[in-house]
Enzyme design. Sequence first.
Site, PDB file in Angstrom:
ATOM      1  N   GLN A 118       7.045  -9.644   7.870  1.00  0.00           N
ATOM      2  CA  GLN A 118       8.331  -9.313   7.258  1.00  0.00           C
ATOM      3  C   GLN A 118       9.055  -8.161   7.953  1.00  0.00           C
ATOM      4  O   GLN A 118      10.082  -7.702   7.484  1.00  0.00           O
ATOM      5  CB  GLN A 118       8.165  -9.043   5.766  1.00  0.00           C
TER       6      GLN A 118
ATOM      7  N   LYS B 296      11.720   5.979  -6.033  1.00  0.00           N
ATOM      8  CA  LYS B 296      10.423   6.093  -5.346  1.00  0.00           C
ATOM      9  C   LYS B 296      10.317   5.014  -4.284  1.00  0.00           C
ATOM     10  O   LYS B 296      10.670   3.859  -4.524  1.00  0.00           O
ATOM     11  CB  LYS B 296       9.283   5.885  -6.339  1.00  0.00           C
TER      12      LYS B 296
ATOM     13  N   HIS C  28       4.591   1.736  -7.943  1.00  0.00           N
ATOM     14  CA  HIS C  28       3.520   0.728  -7.958  1.00  0.00           C
ATOM     15  C   HIS C  28       2.660   0.898  -9.213  1.00  0.00           C
ATOM     16  O   HIS C  28       2.243  -0.081  -9.831  1.00  0.00           O
ATOM     17  CB  HIS C  28       2.615   0.878  -6.727  1.00  0.00           C
TER      18      HIS C  28
ATOM     19  N   GLN D 261      14.698  -9.116  -3.306  1.00  0.00           N
ATOM     20  CA  GLN D 261      13.357  -9.704  -3.170  1.00  0.00           C
ATOM     21  C   GLN D 261      12.928 -10.355  -4.486  1.00  0.00           C
ATOM     22  O   GLN D 261      12.402 -11.476  -4.499  1.00  0.00           O
ATOM     23  CB  GLN D 261      12.359  -8.614  -2.769  1.00  0.00           C
TER      24      GLN D 261
ATOM     25  N   GLY E 196       0.801  -1.220   0.000  1.00  0.00           N
ATOM     26  CA  GLY E 196       0.000   0.000   0.000  1.00  0.00           C
ATOM     27  C   GLY E 196       0.833   1.270   0.000  1.00  0.00           C
ATOM     28  O   GLY E 196       2.033   1.244  -0.262  1.00  0.00           O
ATOM     29  N   TYR E 197       0.159   2.387   0.292  1.00  0.00           N
ATOM     30  CA  TYR E 197       0.740   3.725   0.189  1.00  0.00           C
ATOM     31  C   TYR E 197       1.370   3.877  -1.202  1.00  0.00           C
ATOM     32  O   TYR E 197       2.549   4.185  -1.348  1.00  0.00           O
ATOM     33  CB  TYR E 197       1.741   4.001   1.307  1.00  0.00           C
ATOM     34  N   LEU E 198       0.526   3.638  -2.193  1.00  0.00           N
ATOM     35  CA  LEU E 198       0.995   3.448  -3.564  1.00  0.00           C
ATOM     36  C   LEU E 198       1.542   4.742  -4.175  1.00  0.00           C
ATOM     37  O   LEU E 198       1.021   5.826  -3.939  1.00  0.00           O
ATOM     38  CB  LEU E 198      -0.154   2.909  -4.419  1.00  0.00           C
ATOM     39  N   HIS E 199       2.608   4.572  -4.972  1.00  0.00           N
ATOM     40  CA  HIS E 199       3.214   5.703  -5.678  1.00  0.00           C
ATOM     41  C   HIS E 199       3.444   5.305  -7.133  1.00  0.00           C
ATOM     42  O   HIS E 199       3.040   4.204  -7.550  1.00  0.00           O
ATOM     43  CB  HIS E 199       4.512   6.125  -4.973  1.00  0.00           C
TER      44      HIS E 199
HETATM   45  O1  PAF Z   1       7.635  -5.304  -1.913  1.00  0.00           O
HETATM   46  C1  PAF Z   1       6.697  -5.247  -1.094  1.00  0.00           C
HETATM   47  O2  PAF Z   1       5.967  -4.273  -1.007  1.00  0.00           O
HETATM   48  C2  PAF Z   1       6.459  -6.424  -0.154  1.00  0.00           C
HETATM   49  O3  PAF Z   1       7.656  -6.979   0.266  1.00  0.00           O
HETATM   50  C3  PAF Z   1       5.540  -7.505  -0.766  1.00  0.00           C
HETATM   51  C4  PAF Z   1       6.173  -8.179  -1.976  1.00  0.00           C
HETATM   52  C5  PAF Z   1       4.213  -6.882  -1.157  1.00  0.00           C
HETATM   53  C6  PAF Z   1       5.255  -8.589   0.280  1.00  0.00           C
HETATM   54  O4  PAF Z   1       4.630  -8.084   1.410  1.00  0.00           O
END
Ligand code: PAF
Length: 287
Positions: free
Chosen positions: A61, A184, A37, A153, A31-34
């Site tokens: 995490q 970002k 995303h 990741q 979330g808190y998309l920019h």
């Molecule tokens: O990259 C992220 O925002 C997070 O690590 C993910 C992949 C959504 C998992 O919670």
Amino acid sequence: MKIVKTIEEVRRQTAEWRKQGLTVGLVPTMGYLHEGHASLIDRSVKENDRTVVSDFVNPMQFGPHEDLQSYPRDIEHDAALVQEHGADLIFHPEPEEMYNEGFSSFVDMTVLTNELCGLSRPVHFRGVCTVVTKLFNIVQPDNAYFGKKDAQQLAVIKHMAEDLNMNLNIIGCPIIRESDGLAKSSRNTYLTPEERKAALVLSKSIFLGEQMVKEGETDCSEIIAAMQKMIADEPLARIDYVKIVDCKTMQQIPVLNRPALCAIAVYIGKTRLIDNFFTEDIDKEAE
Ligand code: PAF
């Protein structure tokens, strides 16, 4: 565009789409998309009939002293952005929906997580692998989209999908930067105006390293030393790591004789930011 809070509702909707022969893309987010995303959503919308965006700050995490509580959240802003970019559904569960009482199964990985962020954030990748596996099982997407800013990741998730025979494509998308170069990140909102200026040292050091590689430098210690020096000259910056690793195994290498990832993590005040560059166009490998 629907906002859905339960696993059952997501399953019902995606099963319906699959019955109609439609392909499904998944964009996992916290979330808190920019704009970063948004670029993943755009790609998914282009390449799939339907797109699901998950919007879930995954407690698993975060380490005990990390920013789980303060992590920025704004579902209304997120919903507007998702709608604007043409995705079809937001999955926005409560933590109890994802982790019921007695939850005790985890997906973990060795080797690729022994370096870089895995060293500084020991529980991080176990949490990422577990939640991403759950999201894949819930949505059952054909394609899933991740940003290359979180390069480790991306490598970990690609490796996990291969190891565990997950039936989908993992697609890496380019880093999106502010006009002055800062990558970002939802965490950029933590920065004070003074820190925001200081944070430019991350992208500047990345561009410096990239330039050295372009000019033919192959000695990793030379590249790392130059980048470290530039970061150390910024009083508000504290280096967590500056490393060059094989882009698939995530293990450190001394010489640039194969496709590599140069990754950095730097504290600006209390905010830990990351950035990176690949020494070669690894799109064939990363997508
Ligand atoms: O990259 C992220 O925002 C997070 O690590 C993910 C992949 C959504 C998992 O919670």
